[in-house]
Design a protein around this motif. Sequence first.
Motif, mmCIF file in Angstrom:
data_model
loop_
_atom_site.group_PDB
_atom_site.id
_atom_site.type_symbol
_atom_site.label_atom_id
_atom_site.label_comp_id
_atom_site.label_asym_id
_atom_site.label_seq_id
_atom_site.Cartn_x
_atom_site.Cartn_y
_atom_site.Cartn_z
ATOM 1 N N PHE A 1 0.834 -1.197 0.000
ATOM 2 C CA PHE A 1 0.000 0.000 0.000
ATOM 3 C C PHE A 1 0.869 1.249 0.000
ATOM 4 O O PHE A 1 2.001 1.236 0.479
ATOM 5 N N ALA A 2 0.305 2.322 -0.501
ATOM 6 C CA ALA A 2 0.876 3.659 -0.321
ATOM 7 C C ALA A 2 -0.261 4.575 0.079
ATOM 8 O O ALA A 2 -1.414 4.371 -0.308
ATOM 9 N N CYS A 3 0.043 5.592 0.871
ATOM 10 C CA CYS A 3 -0.989 6.522 1.293
ATOM 11 C C CYS A 3 -0.416 7.922 1.388
ATOM 12 O O CYS A 3 0.802 8.123 1.373
ATOM 13 N N SER A 4 -1.298 8.888 1.458
ATOM 14 C CA SER A 4 -0.921 10.279 1.718
ATOM 15 C C SER A 4 -1.579 10.696 3.019
ATOM 16 O O SER A 4 -2.797 10.554 3.170
ATOM 17 N N THR A 5 -0.790 11.194 3.936
ATOM 18 C CA THR A 5 -1.320 11.636 5.220
ATOM 19 C C THR A 5 -1.563 13.136 5.240
ATOM 20 O O THR A 5 -2.022 13.670 6.249
ATOM 21 N N MET A 6 -1.274 13.811 4.123
ATOM 22 C CA MET A 6 -1.396 15.264 4.063
ATOM 23 C C MET A 6 -2.737 15.684 3.457
ATOM 24 O O MET A 6 -3.318 14.960 2.653
ATOM 25 N N GLN A 7 -3.206 16.848 3.854
ATOM 26 C CA GLN A 7 -4.381 17.498 3.269
ATOM 27 C C GLN A 7 -5.637 16.635 3.368
ATOM 28 O O GLN A 7 -6.558 16.761 2.569
ATOM 29 N N VAL A 8 -5.682 15.759 4.368
ATOM 30 C CA VAL A 8 -6.833 14.871 4.533
ATOM 31 C C VAL A 8 -8.088 15.667 4.870
ATOM 32 O O VAL A 8 -9.164 15.419 4.325
ATOM 33 N N ARG A 9 -7.942 16.632 5.766
ATOM 34 C CA ARG A 9 -9.113 17.418 6.161
ATOM 35 C C ARG A 9 -9.611 18.261 4.997
ATOM 36 O O ARG A 9 -10.826 18.384 4.783
ATOM 37 N N ARG A 10 -8.702 18.837 4.236
ATOM 38 C CA ARG A 10 -9.122 19.675 3.111
ATOM 39 C C ARG A 10 -9.850 18.864 2.045
ATOM 40 O O ARG A 10 -10.896 19.262 1.538
ATOM 41 N N ASP A 11 -9.297 17.682 1.704
ATOM 42 C CA ASP A 11 -9.882 16.855 0.643
ATOM 43 C C ASP A 11 -11.015 15.969 1.137
ATOM 44 O O ASP A 11 -11.721 15.357 0.330
ATOM 45 N N LYS A 12 -11.145 15.876 2.488
ATOM 46 C CA LYS A 12 -12.180 15.030 3.100
ATOM 47 C C LYS A 12 -12.024 13.564 2.714
ATOM 48 O O LYS A 12 -12.975 12.781 2.752
ATOM 49 N N LYS A 13 -10.826 13.182 2.348
ATOM 50 C CA LYS A 13 -10.493 11.805 2.036
ATOM 51 C C LYS A 13 -9.025 11.559 2.368
ATOM 52 O O LYS A 13 -8.202 12.471 2.311
ATOM 53 N N MET A 14 -8.727 10.320 2.708
ATOM 54 C CA MET A 14 -7.341 9.911 2.878
ATOM 55 C C MET A 14 -6.964 9.033 1.699
ATOM 56 O O MET A 14 -7.404 7.883 1.610
ATOM 57 N N PRO A 15 -6.165 9.540 0.780
ATOM 58 C CA PRO A 15 -5.758 8.727 -0.360
ATOM 59 C C PRO A 15 -4.905 7.543 0.100
ATOM 60 O O PRO A 15 -3.886 7.723 0.762
ATOM 61 N N VAL A 16 -5.337 6.357 -0.223
ATOM 62 C CA VAL A 16 -4.578 5.137 0.069
ATOM 63 C C VAL A 16 -4.950 4.120 -0.992
ATOM 64 O O VAL A 16 -6.106 4.012 -1.390
ATOM 65 N N ALA A 17 -3.964 3.397 -1.500
ATOM 66 C CA ALA A 17 -4.230 2.466 -2.595
ATOM 67 C C ALA A 17 -3.370 1.221 -2.448
ATOM 68 O O ALA A 17 -2.284 1.251 -1.861
ATOM 69 N N LEU A 18 -3.862 0.138 -3.009
ATOM 70 C CA LEU A 18 -3.184 -1.158 -3.013
ATOM 71 C C LEU A 18 -2.666 -1.421 -4.420
ATOM 72 O O LEU A 18 -3.424 -1.369 -5.386
ATOM 73 N N LEU A 19 -1.381 -1.706 -4.540
ATOM 74 C CA LEU A 19 -0.793 -1.934 -5.862
ATOM 75 C C LEU A 19 -1.153 -3.335 -6.349
ATOM 76 O O LEU A 19 -0.815 -4.340 -5.708
ATOM 77 N N LYS A 20 -1.839 -3.417 -7.487
ATOM 78 C CA LYS A 20 -2.271 -4.695 -8.049
ATOM 79 C C LYS A 20 -1.826 -4.884 -9.497
ATOM 80 O O LYS A 20 -1.625 -6.018 -9.926
ATOM 81 N N ASN A 21 -1.706 -3.817 -10.252
ATOM 82 C CA ASN A 21 -1.478 -3.922 -11.693
ATOM 83 C C ASN A 21 -0.011 -3.849 -12.088
ATOM 84 O O ASN A 21 0.313 -3.904 -13.279
ATOM 85 N N PHE A 22 0.879 -3.695 -11.116
ATOM 86 C CA PHE A 22 2.318 -3.679 -11.377
ATOM 87 C C PHE A 22 2.988 -4.638 -10.395
ATOM 88 O O PHE A 22 2.552 -4.782 -9.253
ATOM 89 N N ASP A 23 4.066 -5.279 -10.835
ATOM 90 C CA ASP A 23 4.877 -6.059 -9.894
ATOM 91 C C ASP A 23 5.692 -5.131 -9.002
ATOM 92 O O ASP A 23 5.913 -5.429 -7.824
ATOM 93 N N GLU A 24 6.116 -4.003 -9.575
ATOM 94 C CA GLU A 24 6.859 -3.014 -8.816
ATOM 95 C C GLU A 24 6.780 -1.673 -9.532
ATOM 96 O O GLU A 24 6.586 -1.610 -10.747
ATOM 97 N N ALA A 25 6.908 -0.611 -8.778
ATOM 98 C CA ALA A 25 6.897 0.744 -9.328
ATOM 99 C C ALA A 25 7.597 1.653 -8.323
ATOM 100 O O ALA A 25 7.999 1.215 -7.235
#
Length: 401
Positions: free
Chosen positions: A59-83
């Motif tokens: 997973f990767a996530c962003s802990t910044m600007q959560v209150r402003r965007d009203k969301k916490m961006p977080v995603a699970l890598l599935k379509n790449f072996d590595e990036a």
Amino acid sequence: MKSNYKRIGDCIQLVDERNTDMKVKDLLGLSISKEFIPSVANIVGTDLKKYKIIRKNQFACSTMQVRRDKKMPVALLKNFDEAIISAAYPVFEVIDTEVILPEYLMMWFRRSEFDREACFYAIGGVRGSIEWEDFCNMQLPVPSITKQREIVTEFNVLIDRINMNNNIFKKLEETAQAIFKQWFLDFEFPNENGEPYSSNGGEMEFNKDINKDIPKGWKVGKLKDIALLANDKISIEKLTTKNYISTENMLPARGGVVEIEKLPDVNKVNEFHVGDTLISNIRPYFKKIWLANFDGGCSNDVLCFKIIRDIFPEYLYYLLERDDFFDYVMAGSKGTKMPRGDKNWIMEYPILLANGNLLKKFIKILSPLNSMKNNIKQETVLLQSLSNILLSKLATMEEVV
């Protein structure tokens, strides 16, 4: 803590692997819609050795600007072996996949309730960030691994159907774009004999304003000649979550709109009507555009284009949904991290105006395509609603590990 609940921090561990040997080339960004996307960052002169490597099922996530965007961006890598991703993003992985599945954890992160809790913990200030410790202290139910597999399978059936619909929708969009290009850019619209106009001796004339030949009788103009930016207001009390549009519930890549979670705390917003073209003016490169098929209201960050002369709304939409238009908007945009289109610049966008009979033929050809798109979109909205119901039920899981 409920008996089947665990701290997120007890289920995951941070990973900090750097691209020191420069072997990983695929650079990804993280979207607010909780997806990995090709990065649009300018990396000329950037030392990619400092970038983090993320591997499949991490997973990767962003802990910044959560209150402003009203969301916490977080995603699970599935379509790449590595990036590789920005070093600003924490990368983490599940400690034991026999205790919790990465896919199940990602389902929890997709819940609107998760985002609301993250916003509650986000600290004050301009960025409105969430501390890593607070994120780790958030909890989720963890049923048996067998139950998790059942839940993930059920969810993936819905998501696979949604993705299939989105692919069909994309193909229909590409078909419409190809017809638009063939007729109004390559000038190969059918002549009186049904043959391509330009390649069969169609009469052309040179236009000095754009320094090229165009079909005789066509005119060169600007966007402001056929449309205006509507700014009529409507009371928020007259709207519902079903007919209020903001940049948050407009889907990227011409995906249309979905229902928003809640209305903003304001008195009035901009009004739009059936046939208006709405475009998100924040981060134009996401290409969020929608041809309104119902009346409603929209935020100030959404541009509402209304036709002012005798042309078809569909023609304006296909004129503005092109990559060339969004490239033009970006060329005049202001800001770097969150570019915003310049309205005056946008209204100067150069256009060609064909004759009315040709526009009627164009709309007639596109009519069945548009009907198919609407049917697919309605089904996708229903599937999305079902997936949201499934996500909401995760909190009621009572089976213990």
